[in-house]
Write an enzyme that holds these catalytic residues in place. Structure first.
Site, PDB file in Angstrom:
ATOM      1  N   HIS A   1       0.853  -1.196   0.000  1.00  0.00           N
ATOM      2  CA  HIS A   1       0.000   0.000   0.000  1.00  0.00           C
ATOM      3  C   HIS A   1       0.878   1.231   0.000  1.00  0.00           C
ATOM      4  CE1 HIS A   1      -3.193   2.804   1.028  1.00  0.00           C
ATOM      5  NE2 HIS A   1      -4.017   1.869   0.599  1.00  0.00           N
TER       6      HIS A   1
ATOM      7  N   ASP B   1      -7.975  -5.027  -0.133  1.00  0.00           N
ATOM      8  CA  ASP B   1      -8.487  -5.739  -1.305  1.00  0.00           C
ATOM      9  C   ASP B   1      -8.199  -7.230  -1.262  1.00  0.00           C
ATOM     10  OD1 ASP B   1      -9.774  -3.716  -2.552  1.00  0.00           O
ATOM     11  OD2 ASP B   1      -8.025  -3.033  -3.663  1.00  0.00           O
TER      12      ASP B   1
END
Ligand code: ACO
Length: 422
Positions: free
Chosen positions: A302, A360
């Site tokens: 991320h 996700d």
């Protein structure tokens, strides 16, 4: 921390510093070019603040995410998605009356203009639902023009929130050749989505509570994430005074990419690929570590979170609960996902690069267990992110001294040359 000094080309300039309510410091370079002739260069904007905002606070090092000051963990436990929508857009948690009115408005604007159904007919069945979604949202501005009156702006926001789920579900029904299921006023926001996706005219369908709750949680966790790629796109497009629908359609397109919202779909496709290749997950971990291979483990890493993604932590627990309640414990893709997660969390490469499973990774697994088709995963993300985009669009529009977004560049091409054809 009032100012910063910069020495450039032998000249010292003093730049003011803006300190946020959580003590984050931003060196204000608004006058940098006029003072020095230079601009800043920041590939991927990783050090660039494009605005000040009062909506969402993230501390990626500490794994903190708050909407309007409320920790995500608390909102996930105590609020519904509709309350979170209200909070993001209006800045405070709704009173009982405010919530009732908001729910009433959202319920009574969920139908789309019947003519819009003809648009769905024009897409080939193979069209990705994200493509259909952004096109349909764009076309809403043809039906509901912009107006300078605040009541009309409110109405357009309500229309968008209410109709996006109808559009999303119709695009799915079209892709599988089933008849459209219309929104139902007696259902909650999330139950209505599931009913429009899964009901068929020939049989009764009761939305399972476990699915309704899981969807509500997923939408809350995706509702805003400050200045990410799609949100910055919404602000960028909106800064030219493009209307709400055009700005949100642009955000949907930005979200569709596999490095952003499209990752939830790619996670499942990657797990399937590993399974089809004999479930040899170690081979793929090694590939992800090999720079030459260009292979990335989807659902890992991320830009902002470098310790853990707090949304992923919440979803990890929820995934176990949902799968248990649905009685799913022999899904081979889930087995591969668990192995990947375990190995990646222990492996020096992933630890050094601070690559953790992101939201996700788990949302893909839960959506699959819920029976949501893989190509609809990113559409579900868009449904969750909508209130955040709207709140950010409003904040951008009403900010004092708002200007059109217009970054600069450092030109590296040919210098002036003589025009001559080959
Ligand atoms: N697998 C393997 N290596 C990775 C991964 C991954 N998933 N993610 C990052 N790396 C490596 C990079 O190659 C880079 O290596 P280097 O230092 O040798 O050059 C290093 O880790 C740092 O990563 P960056 O790519 O510089 O990080 P950036 O902030 O630019 O990208 C991103 C973040 C896009 C999320 C990236 O981690 C990625 O592509 N992940 C996979 C896609 C994904 O899951 N996206 C969803 C993000 S969450 C969301 O949008 C809701």
């Amino acid at each position: 921390m009032n100012s910063a000094k910069l020495i450039f080309d032998g000249k010292e300039v003093e730049l003011p510093v803006t300190v946020g309510s959580e003590n984050e410091a931003g060196i204000d370079i608004t006058k940098l070019r006029s003072m020095t002739g230079a601009i800043t260069l920041d590939n991927g904007y990783a050090n660039t603040g494009s605005c000040t905002s009062t909506i969402t606070f993230i501390d990626g090092e500490k794994g903190i995410l708050r909407y309007r000051g409320y920790p995500i963990e608390e909102l996930a436990e105590k609020s519904s998605f509709i309350e979170v929508c209200y909070l993001l857009i209006f800045g405070h948690l709704p009173s009982e009356d405010e919530l009732d009115n908001f729910k009433h408005d959202l319920t009574h604007h969920s139908l789309i203009h019947e003519d819009m159904k003809k648009f769905f007919e024009g897409f080939p069945p193979s069209a990705h639902p994200m493509t259909v979604l952004s096109s349909m949202v764009n076309s809403l501005s043809a039906y509901y023009p912009e107006s300078e009156y605040e009541e009309d702006q409110y109405l357009n926001i309500i229309r968008l929130l209410a109709k996006l789920k109808t559009i999303a579900s119709f695009s799915y029904k079209k892709s599988i050749g089933q008849s459209y299921v219309y929104p139902q006023n007696h259902l909650t926001y999330c139950a209505d989505i599931l009913n429009m996706l899964f009901a068929v005219p020939s049989a009764p369908y009761d939305v399972p509570k476990v699915l309704e709750d899981a969807l509500d949680l997923l939408l809350i966790l995706h509702a805003d994430h400050e200045q990410n790629c799609s949100t910055s796109t919404v602000r960028m497009v909106g800064s030219s005074e493009a209307n709400l629908f055009a700005s949100i359609a642009a955000g949907i397109n930005a979200l569709s990419g596999p490095l952003h919202g499209g990752a939830n779909q790619k996670v499942i496709q990657m797990l399937q690929m590993i399974k089809d290749d004999g479930s040899n997950y170690k081979k793929y971990v090694n590939m992800a570590k090999d720079k030459e291979s260009k292979f990335k483990l989807m659902g890992f890493g991320h830009r902002v979170y470098k310790n853990f993604d707090p949304r992923a932590n919440i979803l990890k627990d929820s995934a176990d609960k949902v799968l248990n309640e649905l009685g799913i414990n022999d899904d081979p893709l889930l087995e591969i996902a668990k192995n990947l997660e375990e190995i990646a969390l222990k492996d020096d490469f992933f630890i050094e690069k601070k690559l953790y499973p992101n939201v996700d990774f788990y949302s893909g697994i839960i959506y699959r267990a819920m029976g949501i088709p893989t190509n609809m995963f990113t559409v579900m993300f868009a449904l969750g992110r909508l209130p955040g985009w709207i709140a950010q669009w409003l904040e951008m529009k009403d900010a004092p001294g708002a200007r059109i977004y217009r970054p600069r560049q450092i030109y590296m091409g040919e210098t002036k040359r003589i025009y001559k054809k080959k």
